[in-house]
Write a protein that holds these residues in place. Structure first.
Motif, short mmCIF file in Angstrom:
data_model
loop_
_atom_site.label_atom_id
_atom_site.label_comp_id
_atom_site.label_asym_id
_atom_site.label_seq_id
_atom_site.Cartn_x
_atom_site.Cartn_y
_atom_site.Cartn_z
N THR A 276 0.77 -1.07 0.11
CA THR A 276 0.15 0.10 -0.31
C THR A 276 0.03 1.25 0.26
OG1 THR A 276 -0.45 -0.15 2.34
CG2 THR A 276 -1.87 -1.26 1.07
N SER A 277 2.65 1.21 -0.23
CA SER A 277 3.29 2.15 0.14
C SER A 277 4.22 1.84 -0.46
CB SER A 277 3.26 2.88 1.83
OG SER A 277 3.71 2.12 1.97
N THR A 278 4.97 2.97 -0.60
CA THR A 278 6.56 2.49 -1.18
C THR A 278 7.01 2.00 0.28
OG1 THR A 278 6.73 4.13 -2.98
CG2 THR A 278 8.62 3.47 -2.26
N CYS A 279 8.31 0.35 0.20
CA CYS A 279 8.66 -0.11 0.70
C CYS A 279 9.55 -1.06 0.42
CB CYS A 279 7.75 -0.60 1.63
SG CYS A 279 6.76 -1.89 1.30
N ARG A 280 10.78 -1.66 1.45
CA ARG A 280 11.04 -2.86 0.91
C ARG A 280 10.82 -4.01 1.06
NH1 ARG A 280 17.32 -3.79 3.46
NH2 ARG A 280 17.55 -5.62 2.36
N VAL A 281 11.35 -4.82 -0.09
CA VAL A 281 9.96 -6.11 0.57
C VAL A 281 11.14 -7.25 0.52
CG1 VAL A 281 8.44 -8.03 -0.47
CG2 VAL A 281 7.87 -5.26 -0.52
N ARG A 282 11.30 -8.39 1.37
CA ARG A 282 12.13 -9.29 0.76
C ARG A 282 11.22 -10.22 1.09
NH1 ARG A 282 15.78 -8.37 5.85
NH2 ARG A 282 13.77 -7.97 6.83
N VAL A 283 11.26 -11.35 -0.23
CA VAL A 283 10.62 -12.53 -0.10
C VAL A 283 11.47 -14.26 0.06
CG1 VAL A 283 9.35 -13.88 -1.80
CG2 VAL A 283 9.13 -11.33 -2.05
N THR A 284 11.00 -14.65 0.78
CA THR A 284 11.94 -16.34 1.22
C THR A 284 11.79 -17.41 0.75
OG1 THR A 284 13.12 -14.84 2.37
CG2 THR A 284 13.63 -17.22 2.90
N LEU A 285 12.05 -17.59 -0.30
CA LEU A 285 11.03 -19.51 -0.15
C LEU A 285 12.07 -20.22 0.15
CD1 LEU A 285 9.97 -21.22 -2.50
CD2 LEU A 285 11.50 -21.34 -4.01
N TYR A 286 11.16 -20.94 0.28
CA TYR A 286 11.77 -22.75 2.09
C TYR A 286 10.71 -24.05 1.42
CZ TYR A 286 12.33 -19.00 5.53
OH TYR A 286 12.56 -17.84 5.96
N ARG A 287 11.61 -24.95 0.73
CA ARG A 287 11.63 -25.77 0.51
C ARG A 287 11.52 -27.05 1.52
NH1 ARG A 287 13.66 -29.74 -2.90
NH2 ARG A 287 15.68 -29.06 -3.33
N GLN A 288 10.47 -27.91 1.18
CA GLN A 288 11.74 -29.43 2.43
C GLN A 288 11.23 -30.00 1.40
OE1 GLN A 288 8.22 -30.30 5.31
NE2 GLN A 288 10.05 -30.56 6.55
N ASP A 289 12.14 -30.53 1.20
CA ASP A 289 12.23 -32.25 0.27
C ASP A 289 11.71 -33.92 0.93
OD1 ASP A 289 14.47 -33.84 2.20
OD2 ASP A 289 15.87 -32.42 1.29
N ARG A 290 11.90 -35.00 0.06
CA ARG A 290 11.29 -35.97 1.01
C ARG A 290 12.00 -36.94 1.66
NH1 ARG A 290 11.53 -39.34 -4.80
NH2 ARG A 290 13.19 -37.61 -5.25
N LEU A 291 13.51 -35.73 2.44
CA LEU A 291 13.89 -36.67 3.15
C LEU A 291 14.03 -35.03 4.55
CD1 LEU A 291 16.98 -37.42 2.05
CD2 LEU A 291 15.13 -39.09 2.48
N HIS A 292 12.76 -34.13 4.07
CA HIS A 292 11.86 -33.02 4.89
C HIS A 292 13.65 -32.49 5.43
CE1 HIS A 292 9.02 -36.11 6.20
NE2 HIS A 292 9.06 -36.77 6.59
N ARG A 293 14.12 -32.52 4.81
CA ARG A 293 15.21 -31.23 4.78
C ARG A 293 14.81 -30.21 4.42
NH1 ARG A 293 20.05 -34.62 1.63
NH2 ARG A 293 18.00 -34.80 0.04
N VAL A 294 15.50 -29.23 4.52
CA VAL A 294 14.21 -27.25 4.62
C VAL A 294 15.72 -26.85 3.46
CG1 VAL A 294 14.11 -25.60 5.51
CG2 VAL A 294 13.04 -27.77 6.53
N HIS A 295 14.92 -26.28 3.09
CA HIS A 295 15.80 -25.15 1.62
C HIS A 295 15.42 -23.85 1.86
CE1 HIS A 295 18.19 -29.27 0.45
NE2 HIS A 295 16.71 -29.64 0.43
N THR A 296 16.31 -23.07 2.13
CA THR A 296 15.92 -21.82 2.04
C THR A 296 16.46 -21.13 0.72
OG1 THR A 296 15.77 -22.05 4.34
CG2 THR A 296 16.31 -19.76 3.21
N ARG A 297 15.67 -20.18 0.01
CA ARG A 297 16.14 -19.23 -1.11
C ARG A 297 15.82 -18.01 -0.43
NH1 ARG A 297 18.53 -20.05 -5.99
NH2 ARG A 297 18.00 -22.43 -6.14
#
Length: 339
Positions: A276-297
């Motif tokens: 709704t206003s000018t601002c810095r936005v950070r987007v982070t992706l989290y993925r959980q693989d079949r071995l339940h390991r978490v990958h962050t990007r």
């Protein structure tokens, strides 16, 4: 002094805390923001990461002193009749930088003028003045009424969270992360025997995915019986930073129209965000693989203008169970990636 009147009000706001992608922590702060002509004044300062002096976690005596200061019932804390309007959310050191302004009386009115970014004892208006903000003239009765109401009824902001789930290790890590950023957290199986006064101190209840509906309904009834208004969070996945983001969002009780981040949805190829206003936005992706390991990007980190935006996602990084978290200085949202 001939100025048009601006309306003055106050509204609850947060500086969203969280566990960042690089492992750092950002402290959660609850505060009361200044609302000028129906909009948070902080939003007019673009991407400033700051809180007002009316923070919920300062001692009552200091909070009261801040209110009296804004009412000009005490000497200005800075040279030239200047007052801190917004300061560093991590500390109270002027060296970190603060938005200051001259506050003065004009008859029965209050005027805020000469806004500046200040890091030293004296403000340099030529170098660091905010030329697009102010002077602001407020009617005295409206201004005094809003501030004195804080003294008459300063309701404690509830920043405690009750965690319900079966995965004790995940709950313990989540509780530790919440406490690190300034949010109290307790782990329990139910609310049996918990006094009504304690239940009312919670702002949110977070359920793990394995908690059944009968247990959820019983806990909701426990809170309803004592008139406790809490937000309920259904955990998306046992990923601590993701759960922290969901809880941060649940604790934000500010009106939706006064939030910076109002929409987040994601598919395998893109995330759709509305601000709704000018601002810095950070987007982070989290993925959980079949071995339940978490990958962050970290997939996006930039300043966005008001409106809806489409952020491209690499389909190769969103396969399987994946989630996105979008964060601004005052808002955070989490969403599952829909394939």
């Amino acid at each position: 002094m001939s100025l048009e009147y601006a309306t003055f009000g106050l509204a609850p706001a947060i500086r969203a805390g969280g566990v960042l992608a690089n492992g750092d922590y950002q402290v959660h702060r609850d505060f009361v923001d200044f609302v000028v002509d129906g909009h948070p004044l902080l939003f007019r300062l673009s991407d400033l990461d700051a809180v007002s002096p009316l923070a919920a976690d300062i001692p009552p005596a200091i909070f009261t002193a801040q209110v009296h200061s804004l009412l000009l019932e005490a000497d200005a804390p800075l040279e030239g009749g200047r007052y801190i309007i917004y300061g560093c959310p991590e500390c109270e050191d002027l060296a970190c930088g603060a938005v200051t302004a001259v506050i003065e009386r004009d008859g029965d009115d209050f005027v805020w003028r000469d806004f500046a970014w200040q890091t030293e004892a004296r403000a340099d208006l030529e170098l660091n003045g905010y030329r697009g903000i102010g002077p602001l003239r407020f009617r005295g009765d409206e201004y005094r009424g809003a501030l004195t109401a804080l003294l008459d009824d300063r309701s404690a902001t509830r920043r405690r969270v009750l965690l319900i789930g079966a995965r004790v290790a995940v709950l313990a890590r989540l509780a530790a992360a919440l406490r690190t950023i300034g949010i109290g957290a307790e782990i329990a199986h139910d609310a049996t025997g918990v006094p009504a006064e304690e239940l009312r101190t919670y702002g949110a209840v977070a359920f793990g995915r394995v908690v059944g509906e009968p247990e959820r309904a019983a806990l909701r009834q426990s809170f309803a019986r004592v008139g406790a208004d809490v937000a309920y969070v259904d955990g998306l996945a046992p990923i601590v930073p993701l759960l922290v983001a969901q809880i941060e969002h649940a604790l934000d009780r500010s009106p939706v129209e006064r939030r910076r981040l109002t929409h987040l949805a994601a598919t395998g190829g893109a995330a759709e965000i509305e601000v709704t206003s000018t601002c810095r936005v950070r987007v982070t992706l989290y993925r959980q693989d079949r071995l339940h390991r978490v990958h962050t990007r970290e997939v996006f980190d930039d300043v966005l203008e008001p409106g809806r935006h489409r952020i491209a996602l690499d389909p190769r990084t969103t396969k399987g169970e994946s989630y996105v978290v979008a964060r601004t200085t005052g808002s955070v949202l989490a969403a599952e990636v829909v394939h």
